[in-house]
Design a protein around this motif. Structure first.
Motif, mmCIF file in Angstrom:
data_model
loop_
_atom_site.group_PDB
_atom_site.id
_atom_site.type_symbol
_atom_site.label_atom_id
_atom_site.label_comp_id
_atom_site.label_asym_id
_atom_site.label_seq_id
_atom_site.Cartn_x
_atom_site.Cartn_y
_atom_site.Cartn_z
ATOM 1 N N LEU A 1 0.942 -1.139 0.047
ATOM 2 C CA LEU A 1 0.150 0.084 0.101
ATOM 3 C C LEU A 1 0.938 1.311 0.088
ATOM 4 N N GLY A 2 0.510 2.202 -0.990
ATOM 5 C CA GLY A 2 1.496 3.376 -1.126
ATOM 6 C C GLY A 2 2.932 2.984 -1.589
ATOM 7 N N ALA A 3 3.202 2.241 -2.721
ATOM 8 C CA ALA A 3 4.359 1.761 -2.909
ATOM 9 C C ALA A 3 5.354 2.659 -3.633
ATOM 10 N N GLY A 4 4.915 3.970 -3.998
ATOM 11 C CA GLY A 4 5.818 4.861 -4.458
ATOM 12 C C GLY A 4 6.643 4.269 -5.868
ATOM 13 N N ALA A 5 7.783 4.138 -5.669
ATOM 14 C CA ALA A 5 8.516 3.815 -6.876
ATOM 15 C C ALA A 5 8.537 2.057 -6.810
ATOM 16 N N GLY A 6 7.953 1.592 -5.903
ATOM 17 C CA GLY A 6 8.047 0.052 -6.061
ATOM 18 C C GLY A 6 8.650 -0.631 -4.895
ATOM 19 N N LEU A 7 8.528 0.285 -3.529
ATOM 20 C CA LEU A 7 9.359 -0.277 -2.603
ATOM 21 C C LEU A 7 8.238 -0.588 -1.270
ATOM 22 N N PRO A 8 8.378 -1.471 -0.657
ATOM 23 C CA PRO A 8 9.135 -2.673 -0.808
ATOM 24 C C PRO A 8 8.815 -3.720 -1.706
ATOM 25 N N SER B 1 3.641 -1.971 4.140
ATOM 26 C CA SER B 1 3.791 -0.450 3.642
ATOM 27 C C SER B 1 5.020 0.182 4.329
ATOM 28 N N ARG B 2 5.692 0.750 3.375
ATOM 29 C CA ARG B 2 6.935 1.499 3.970
ATOM 30 C C ARG B 2 6.507 3.242 3.797
ATOM 31 N N ALA B 3 6.890 3.789 4.678
ATOM 32 C CA ALA B 3 6.792 5.409 5.091
ATOM 33 C C ALA B 3 5.440 5.838 4.163
ATOM 34 N N LEU B 4 4.075 5.336 4.644
ATOM 35 C CA LEU B 4 2.753 5.434 4.234
ATOM 36 C C LEU B 4 2.244 6.435 5.069
ATOM 37 N N MET B 5 2.025 6.152 6.235
ATOM 38 C CA MET B 5 1.627 6.864 7.429
ATOM 39 C C MET B 5 1.662 6.276 8.864
ATOM 40 N N HIS C 1 -3.360 1.988 -10.261
ATOM 41 C CA HIS C 1 -3.239 3.394 -10.077
ATOM 42 C C HIS C 1 -4.557 3.753 -8.997
ATOM 43 N N ALA C 2 -4.434 3.980 -7.866
ATOM 44 C CA ALA C 2 -5.606 4.362 -7.021
ATOM 45 C C ALA C 2 -5.278 5.077 -5.797
ATOM 46 N N ARG C 3 -6.339 5.584 -4.914
ATOM 47 C CA ARG C 3 -6.065 6.054 -3.778
ATOM 48 C C ARG C 3 -6.907 4.995 -2.886
ATOM 49 N N ALA C 4 -6.045 4.308 -2.114
ATOM 50 C CA ALA C 4 -6.674 3.210 -1.314
ATOM 51 C C ALA C 4 -7.425 3.745 -0.077
ATOM 52 N N GLU C 5 -8.859 3.568 -0.094
ATOM 53 C CA GLU C 5 -9.504 4.304 0.965
ATOM 54 C C GLU C 5 -10.364 3.210 1.724
ATOM 55 N N VAL D 1 0.209 -0.547 -4.798
ATOM 56 C CA VAL D 1 -0.935 0.571 -5.456
ATOM 57 C C VAL D 1 -0.287 1.876 -4.884
ATOM 58 N N ASP D 2 -0.570 2.725 -5.672
ATOM 59 C CA ASP D 2 -0.281 4.273 -5.398
ATOM 60 C C ASP D 2 -0.996 5.263 -5.885
ATOM 61 N N ALA D 3 -1.128 6.284 -5.411
ATOM 62 C CA ALA D 3 -2.117 7.329 -5.910
ATOM 63 C C ALA D 3 -1.494 8.106 -6.937
ATOM 64 N N VAL D 4 -0.111 8.058 -7.197
ATOM 65 C CA VAL D 4 0.408 8.974 -8.083
ATOM 66 C C VAL D 4 0.680 8.173 -9.441
ATOM 67 N N ALA D 5 0.049 8.803 -10.385
ATOM 68 C CA ALA D 5 0.111 7.891 -11.852
ATOM 69 C C ALA D 5 1.599 7.764 -12.349
ATOM 70 N N LYS D 6 2.465 8.662 -12.216
ATOM 71 C CA LYS D 6 3.789 8.517 -12.825
ATOM 72 C C LYS D 6 4.521 7.410 -12.046
ATOM 73 N N LYS D 7 4.254 7.205 -10.704
ATOM 74 C CA LYS D 7 4.886 6.026 -9.881
ATOM 75 C C LYS D 7 4.556 4.789 -10.372
ATOM 76 N N VAL D 8 3.123 4.673 -10.671
ATOM 77 C CA VAL D 8 2.556 3.623 -10.818
ATOM 78 C C VAL D 8 2.971 3.070 -12.530
HETATM 79 N N1 SAH Z 1 6.755 2.997 -0.156
HETATM 80 C C1 SAH Z 1 7.479 3.799 -0.798
HETATM 81 C C2 SAH Z 1 6.796 5.159 -0.914
HETATM 82 C C3 SAH Z 1 6.450 6.202 0.180
HETATM 83 S S1 SAH Z 1 5.957 7.669 0.064
HETATM 84 C C4 SAH Z 1 8.843 4.032 -0.099
HETATM 85 O O1 SAH Z 1 9.053 3.525 0.895
HETATM 86 O O2 SAH Z 1 9.684 4.486 -0.966
HETATM 87 C C5 SAH Z 1 3.994 7.306 0.250
HETATM 88 C C6 SAH Z 1 3.688 6.997 -1.124
HETATM 89 O O3 SAH Z 1 2.161 6.606 -0.766
HETATM 90 C C7 SAH Z 1 3.455 8.227 -2.088
HETATM 91 O O4 SAH Z 1 3.775 7.622 -3.300
HETATM 92 C C8 SAH Z 1 1.918 8.507 -2.125
HETATM 93 O O5 SAH Z 1 1.472 8.632 -3.514
HETATM 94 C C9 SAH Z 1 1.333 7.236 -1.788
HETATM 95 N N2 SAH Z 1 0.069 7.274 -1.040
HETATM 96 C C10 SAH Z 1 -0.389 8.062 0.124
HETATM 97 N N3 SAH Z 1 -1.651 7.856 0.533
HETATM 98 C C11 SAH Z 1 -2.096 6.710 -0.165
HETATM 99 C C12 SAH Z 1 -3.328 5.938 -0.527
HETATM 100 N N4 SAH Z 1 -4.350 6.205 0.583
HETATM 101 N N5 SAH Z 1 -3.364 4.997 -1.339
HETATM 102 C C13 SAH Z 1 -2.495 4.990 -2.286
HETATM 103 N N6 SAH Z 1 -1.226 5.557 -2.278
HETATM 104 C C14 SAH Z 1 -1.178 6.536 -1.240
#
Ligand code: SAH
Length: 220
Positions: free
Chosen positions: A78-85, A148-152, A128-132, A101-108
Motif C-alpha cells: 500500500l503506497g508503494a511509490g517507486a515500487g518499494l518494498p 507499507s513503508r513510509a505511508l502513514m 493507480h488508486a487512492r486506497a480508501e 498501489v499508489d495514488a500517483v500515476a507516474k509512480k505506477v
Molecule cells: N513506499 C514507498 C513510497 C513512500 S511515500 C517507499 O518507501 O519508498 C508514500 C507513497 O504513498 C506516495 O507515493 C503516495 O503517493 C502514496 N500514497 C499516500 N496515500 C495513499 C493512499 N491512500 N493510497 C495509495 N497511495 C497512497
C-alpha cells in the motif's frame, strides 16, 4: 559503482541480515535500482541518487521483510511509490503475487515498466488508486500480507490495512524507529482487530540506521 560491485555490496549487506539470495536475483535487484535512478532523472521518484545508497536504503531496507514472507502468496504493498518494498520482495520470492498501489500515476507507470522489464509481469500488478479501504471497487485484493513503508502513522495505517487483509493474515509496518510507539502497538493493534505477532529491531548494515518491523495478525 558498477552493477557487479553493487551486487557484491547488496549480498554483503543481506548476509549481515541473514537474508540469502541467488546471485542472479541480487543482480536483478541492482538492475531495478539502476532503472529507478535512470527514471529519476526525468520523473521524481526518490531523493536518494547514489547507487550505493539505493542498495542500502531501498533494496536492503525493503528486503528486511523477506523472513516474514514464508507461507504467504498474495501480498499488497500500500503506497508503494517507486515500487518499494514490493518489487524487491517480488524478485526475492519466486511465486509471490504482489499488487502495488499508489495514488500517483507516474509512480505506477514506473512500477509497471520495471515489472515488465524484470520479467515479473505475470505476478506483479500495479494499480493507480487512492486506497480508501474499499478493495472491491478499488480493484485491490484481500491479501495474505499487507506491507507499507513510509505511508502513514501506524494507528491510521492499521485502520486502513485492515480492509485489505484476510482474517488470519498479517500486516507488516516498516518504521524508522519504534521510539515512543512500542508501548502503544498492542493497543493500536487491538483497536483495529489485530494482535502483535513480532517486533524486530534492526540496524541497516552499512549506515547503522535503526529500523523497527512490526508484524500484526488479523484476528479471525
Ligand atoms: N513506499 C514507498 C513510497 C513512500 S511515500 C517507499 O518507501 O519508498 C508514500 C507513497 O504513498 C506516495 O507515493 C503516495 O503517493 C502514496 N500514497 C499516500 N496515500 C495513499 C493512499 N491512500 N493510497 C495509495 N497511495 C497512497
Amino acid at each position: 559503482m558498477d552493477n557487479a560491485a553493487a551486487t557484491t555490496l547488496l549480498q554483503e549487506g543481506l548476509r549481515r541480515l541473514c537474508v540469502e539470495m541467488p546471485q542472479e536475483v541480487a543482480l536483478a535487484q541492482v538492475v531495478f535500482a539502476q532503472e529507478l535512478l535512470r527514471w529519476n532523472a526525468k520523473v521524481n521518484l526518490t531523493a536518494i541518487v547514489q547507487l550505493e545508497a539505493v542498495v542500502e536504503k531501498h533494496l536492503i531496507d525493503s528486503l528486511t521483510v523477506v523472513p516474514w514472507l514464508a507461507g504467504n502468496e498474495v501480498v499488497l504493498d500500500l503506497g508503494a511509490g517507486a515500487g518499494l518494498p514490493g518489487i524487491p520482495l517480488a524478485l526475492a520470492v519466486p511465486g509471490l503475487q504482489v499488487t502495488l498501489v499508489d495514488a500517483v500515476a507516474k509512480k505506477v507507470g514506473f512500477i509497471k515498466h520495471a515489472a515488465a522489464m524484470l520479467g515479473l509481469a505475470s505476478r506483479v500488478k500495479a494499480v493507480h488508486a487512492r486506497a480508501e479501504g474499499k478493495p472491491e471497487s478499488e480493484k485491490l485484493p484481500r491479501a495474505d500480507l499487507v506491507v507499507s513503508r513510509a505511508l502513514m502513522d501506524v494507528g491510521p495505517w492499521l485502520a486502513l490495512a485492515a480492509a485489505y487483509v484476510r482474517p488470519g493474515g498479517s500486516v507488516v509496518a516498516m518504521m524508522g524507529k519504534g521510539v515512543g510507539l512500542e508501548g502503544q502497538l498492542a493497543e493500536l493493534g487491538a483497536e483495529n482487530g489485530f494482535a502483535v505477532q513480532d517486533v524486530k529491531h534492526l540496524a541497516l548494515p552499512f549506515s547503522g540506521d535503526p529500523r523497527t518491523l512490526v508484524r500484526f495478525m488479523r484476528r479471525k
